[in-house]
Write a protein that holds these residues in place. Structure first.
Motif, short mmCIF file in Angstrom:
data_model
loop_
_atom_site.label_atom_id
_atom_site.label_comp_id
_atom_site.label_asym_id
_atom_site.label_seq_id
_atom_site.Cartn_x
_atom_site.Cartn_y
_atom_site.Cartn_z
N GLY A 177 0.79 -1.33 0.09
CA GLY A 177 0.05 0.09 0.08
C GLY A 177 0.83 1.34 0.12
N ALA A 178 1.86 1.25 0.88
CA ALA A 178 2.89 2.52 1.04
C ALA A 178 3.43 2.80 -0.43
N LEU A 179 4.14 1.41 -1.00
CA LEU A 179 4.61 1.75 -2.32
C LEU A 179 3.88 2.21 -3.39
N LEU A 185 1.43 9.09 -6.01
CA LEU A 185 1.61 10.53 -5.77
C LEU A 185 2.69 11.23 -6.54
N ARG A 186 3.98 10.29 -6.96
CA ARG A 186 4.65 10.87 -7.79
C ARG A 186 4.34 11.15 -9.01
N GLN A 187 3.65 10.14 -9.63
CA GLN A 187 3.07 10.29 -10.98
C GLN A 187 2.17 11.53 -11.12
N LYS A 188 1.39 11.81 -9.97
CA LYS A 188 0.54 13.00 -9.75
C LYS A 188 1.46 14.33 -9.89
N ASP A 189 2.43 14.13 -9.16
CA ASP A 189 3.24 15.35 -9.16
C ASP A 189 4.10 15.74 -10.39
N GLU A 190 4.24 14.84 -11.11
CA GLU A 190 5.05 14.67 -12.20
C GLU A 190 4.06 15.37 -13.50
N GLY A 191 2.84 14.81 -13.30
CA GLY A 191 1.62 15.26 -14.29
C GLY A 191 1.46 16.82 -14.08
N ASP A 192 1.72 17.09 -12.78
CA ASP A 192 1.42 18.65 -12.22
C ASP A 192 2.43 19.62 -12.85
N THR A 193 3.75 19.19 -12.88
CA THR A 193 4.83 19.96 -13.17
C THR A 193 5.01 20.04 -14.82
N GLN A 194 4.32 19.21 -15.45
CA GLN A 194 4.36 19.16 -16.98
C GLN A 194 3.71 20.23 -17.42
#
Lengths: 194, 187
Positions: A177-179, A185-194
């Protein structure tokens, strides 16, 4: 609310949680909505959005959800002392009722009619648990995410066929679950910065 | 010392029951029946039945009642305190961080990761309960000739009423209790 004395606040916190615990059948999923009604709508102490966060927090912590949510409400209103007041309000009614019931149970358990009633209730309890499992399992299956479904099947086999200790099952599924959360969350962050 | 053992056992149950009262059932089963041998399968189901039909959080009800069965009134108090203590500590820690950072995404993510396993664990405890109610034994394989036909009818009726008419658990318990009192007394 500023004029409300500490004593009134504690009394109201205790009274509210005590009565909710004393008269509500069916555990957390029934008590929590009533708590929301009491503290958001009737008393107006907590706003709707914050209450939803508190409920989410209560469900994210280990332990009975009704107890967790009452601790959160107490903490939100009056810190650690408030939490002590609400947790006592929540556990004292079942403590009294179940202690009395334990004595009645010992006295009447061998009575033939009581035995028949309990035998009938057993089937009812089995139905309730199957229904709970069905509802919870459905909520996971409908999301159509492969990892949770695989974890569920694996845990089922490990638990029933291999009787693996619950601690290990929780430990491994917690790691998975943690992984997956970090990854999402990382996918989401990357999506946000693009 | 029995009280310390009780406190520790129920502390562990409270600490590991993620997802509310029902999540405590497999833990209660493992700890009280298998690890400690304090109660029997039959008593476990009685604990559950009585916890369902009385008001209050199910895990607290179950703790008070089984604590009482194991070590009297004080046992009930100790078990209840034990099962509540992890909540008192962890929830306030979480609340502290929540009010500070207003971010619970990661905690929620881990909990969501636990949920599939928790469902499986409840299912496994549910199987014990189902088998005991239908066959009077908790382990597979079962002998089909020991199937209790009345019980399977009550079970089907309960599931039907909950799924079709959204009957609440308390109503199902009361109904099957009354039916059991009548039917088993006649046959």
């Amino acid at each position: 609310m500023e004029e409300m004395s500490k004593k009134t606040l504690y009394t109201e916190l205790f009274k509210s949680t005590f009565f909710l615990s004393m008269f509500t059948f069916g555990g957390g999923y029934v008590i929590v909505p009533l708590m929301e009604k009491k503290f958001v709508k009737e008393l107006g102490w907590i706003n709707e959005d914050e209450m939803l966060d508190l409920i989410a927090l209560g469900q994210s912590s280990p332990g009975p959800i009704a107890v967790n949510t009452s601790i959160l409400v107490g903490y939100r209103m009056a810190g650690v002392k408030g939490a002590m007041v609400t947790v006592l309000g929540t556990i004292i009614p079942p403590l009294l009722i179940m202690t009395a019931l334990a004595y009645i149970y010992i006295a009447v358990r061998d009575n033939a009619i009581v035995n028949n009633v309990l035998l009938g209730m057993q089937a009812g309890v089995a139905a309730i648990i199957v229904n709970v499992v069905y509802n919870m399992g459905k909520r996971i299956v409908v999301k159509k995410k492969i990892i949770p479904i695989l974890v569920m099947i694996a845990a089922l086999i490990a638990g029933i066929v291999y009787q693996v200790n619950i601690l290990w099952l929780l430990f491994f599924s917690g790691i998975i679950g943690a992984l997956t959360t970090f990854w999402e969350l990382r996918q989401k962050d990357e999506g946000d910065t693009q | 010392m029995i009280y310390l053992n009780l406190l520790f056992s129920f502390f562990q149950i409270g600490l590991l029951s993620f997802g509310g009262g029902y999540a405590a059932l497999p833990l209660i089963e493992q700890e009280l029946i298998h690890n400690q041998g304090w109660i029997t399968n039959q008593q476990f189901i009685d604990v559950l039945t009585l916890s369902e039909m009385t008001p209050g959080p199910i895990a607290i009800n179950a703790a008070t009642f089984s604590g009482n069965q194991i070590a009297g009134v004080l046992g009930g108090v100790v078990a209840t305190v034990g099962v509540t203590l992890p909540s008192v500590i962890i929830v306030q820690l979480l609340a502290y961080f929540y009010f500070k950072y207003k971010n619970i995404e990661i905690v929620q993510g881990i909990i969501q990761g636990l949920r599939p396993a928790v469902v499986a664990l409840i299912a496994s405890a549910g199987l014990t309960i189902f088998l005991t109610a239908m066959f009077g034994q908790s382990d597979l394989p079962v002998d089909l000739s020991t199937l209790n036909y009345v019980s399977i009818i009550f079970f089907a009726l309960g599931v039907f009423l909950m799924r079709k008419f959204k009957a609440s658990p308390i109503h199902v318990i009361i109904l099957t209790g009354i039916l059991g009192g009548i039917v088993y007394s006649i046959i």
